[in-house]
Design a protein around this motif. Structure first.
Motif, mmCIF file in Angstrom:
data_model
loop_
_atom_site.group_PDB
_atom_site.id
_atom_site.type_symbol
_atom_site.label_atom_id
_atom_site.label_comp_id
_atom_site.label_asym_id
_atom_site.label_seq_id
_atom_site.Cartn_x
_atom_site.Cartn_y
_atom_site.Cartn_z
ATOM 1 N N ARG A 219 33.925 28.252 -54.097
ATOM 2 C CA ARG A 219 35.120 28.877 -53.402
ATOM 3 C C ARG A 219 34.740 29.344 -52.036
ATOM 4 N NH1 ARG A 219 38.010 34.014 -56.239
ATOM 5 N NH2 ARG A 219 39.171 33.616 -54.261
ATOM 6 N N SER A 220 33.616 29.819 -51.529
ATOM 7 C CA SER A 220 33.202 30.080 -50.131
ATOM 8 C C SER A 220 33.237 28.725 -49.398
ATOM 9 C CB SER A 220 31.957 30.725 -50.050
ATOM 10 O OG SER A 220 31.609 30.875 -48.794
ATOM 11 N N THR B 261 38.698 25.438 -43.459
ATOM 12 C CA THR B 261 38.767 26.041 -42.101
ATOM 13 C C THR B 261 37.834 24.998 -41.098
ATOM 14 O OG1 THR B 261 38.421 28.425 -43.010
ATOM 15 C CG2 THR B 261 37.787 27.933 -40.772
ATOM 16 N N ARG B 262 37.195 24.200 -41.805
ATOM 17 C CA ARG B 262 36.447 23.113 -40.779
ATOM 18 C C ARG B 262 37.356 21.970 -40.688
ATOM 19 N NH1 ARG B 262 32.751 20.000 -44.095
ATOM 20 N NH2 ARG B 262 34.416 18.321 -44.226
ATOM 21 N N ALA C 61 40.753 26.431 -29.478
ATOM 22 C CA ALA C 61 41.482 26.660 -30.873
ATOM 23 C C ALA C 61 40.271 25.851 -31.992
ATOM 24 C CB ALA C 61 42.946 26.046 -31.278
ATOM 25 N N ALA C 62 39.806 24.917 -31.544
ATOM 26 C CA ALA C 62 38.832 24.069 -32.656
ATOM 27 C C ALA C 62 37.765 25.121 -32.576
ATOM 28 C CB ALA C 62 38.602 22.940 -32.019
ATOM 29 N N LYS D 147 33.952 28.228 -35.726
ATOM 30 C CA LYS D 147 33.095 29.210 -35.729
ATOM 31 C C LYS D 147 33.380 30.120 -37.154
ATOM 32 C CE LYS D 147 30.069 29.284 -32.055
ATOM 33 N NZ LYS D 147 28.675 29.281 -32.381
ATOM 34 N N LYS D 148 34.411 30.220 -37.365
ATOM 35 C CA LYS D 148 34.823 30.732 -38.628
ATOM 36 C C LYS D 148 34.067 29.946 -40.162
ATOM 37 C CE LYS D 148 39.383 32.762 -37.179
ATOM 38 N NZ LYS D 148 40.835 32.375 -37.542
ATOM 39 N N ALA D 149 34.239 28.648 -39.708
ATOM 40 C CA ALA D 149 33.589 27.831 -40.818
ATOM 41 C C ALA D 149 32.151 27.948 -41.090
ATOM 42 C CB ALA D 149 34.246 26.357 -40.692
ATOM 43 N N GLU D 150 31.543 27.903 -39.831
ATOM 44 C CA GLU D 150 30.108 28.341 -39.596
ATOM 45 C C GLU D 150 30.040 29.517 -40.439
ATOM 46 O OE1 GLU D 150 26.772 28.032 -36.380
ATOM 47 O OE2 GLU D 150 28.633 28.867 -35.879
#
Length: 265
Positions: free
Chosen positions: A40-41, A48-49, A63-64, A69-72
């Motif tokens: 799930r993660s 997100t990526r 925005a990218a 960074k959230k995906a990371e």
């Protein structure tokens, strides 16, 4: 030619390349609940990526970066996310920040060619030609890399900047063997010939490049310079005027106007 002409591909093409890459699914021991949670993660990280890549393709770099960074944070070990973040910093011309992310992507997946190429591009943009050449050489030696003419042309540019014109010519010609109409290699080879005073050969390559990409102002500018060196004032004027028309209110357009003023009436 400028570094950007050869070192930078379009964001759109780079993201298309990424679309063909898939993150390796997690493997290894763990309880079913841990595996489900991990999946799930990773799924959330990938979604997100993907959003970050969409912003990247659209040129919205801030925005990218936010989404990537959230995906990371969701999946720090995803090599594609690391590469994407490197791209964002690269296009923002923050090369010292791009390099660690390209290196991290390579650490996570040693044969990840886009990240190796990105690392070479970042070093080229910094003017660190030896490290750029080292990176491009790894790409060229990878038999599975689909577009080696890009790496060959980039390597040739690095040699050109080092004033090693013999090696520059060699690698530009190798790129053209693989892709005879590759404008980057045609233009780069022409500028290498210009640096050596081989103006007729330069003009021939530039004429071919202009036929392929008639709206690229840099090519017209260089062709005008080649014609001027050959004493063909009329054709030099035509090409320089065309360059200034294609790139008005730009440094290149200003350079073309200055060159025009030096021509005899």
């Amino acid at each position: 030619m400028t570094i950007r002409l050869y070192a930078k591909a379009s964001v759109f093409l780079l993201v298309l390349w990424l679309a063909a890459c898939a993150a390796t699914p997690p493997t290894g021991p763990g309880s079913s609940s841990e595996t489900f949670g991990g999946e799930r993660s990773k799924a959330a990280a990938e979604a997100t990526r993907n959003l970050g890549e969409a912003y990247l393709a659209g040129g919205n770099l801030l925005a990218a970066l936010r989404e990537l960074k959230k995906a990371e944070s969701l999946d720090p070990a995803d090599h594609i996310t690391q590469y994407d973040i490197g791209l964002v910093y690269y296009y923002r011309e923050r090369y010292d920040q791009a390099i660690p992310h390209f290196e991290r992507a390579i650490q996570l997946k040693p044969n990840f060619a886009p990240a190796i190429n990105g690392l070479g591009n970042a070093y080229s943009a910094k003017g660190d030609w030896d490290r750029a050449i080292e990176a491009y050489q790894k790409i060229i030696e990878d038999v599975f890399y689909g577009t080696p003419h890009f790496a060959l042309s980039n390597m040739a540019l690095a040699y050109h900047q080092k004033k090693d014109y013999a090696q520059a010519e060699k690698h530009f010609l190798e790129a053209l063997k693989l892709s005879p109409d590759f404008v980057n290699a045609l233009g780069g080879l022409a500028t290498t010939y210009m640096a050596q005073g081989r103006f007729e050969e330069a003009a021939q390559k530039l004429e071919r490049a202009v036929r392929k990409e008639p709206k690229l102002a840099q090519l017209h500018f260089e062709l005008g310079r080649a014609y001027r060196a050959l004493g063909d004032t009329a054709r030099a004027r035509d090409e320089l005027l065309r360059a200034s028309q294609l790139a008005p209110d730009s440094p290149l357009g200003d350079d073309a106007q200055r060159e025009l003023k030096t021509l005899a009436p």
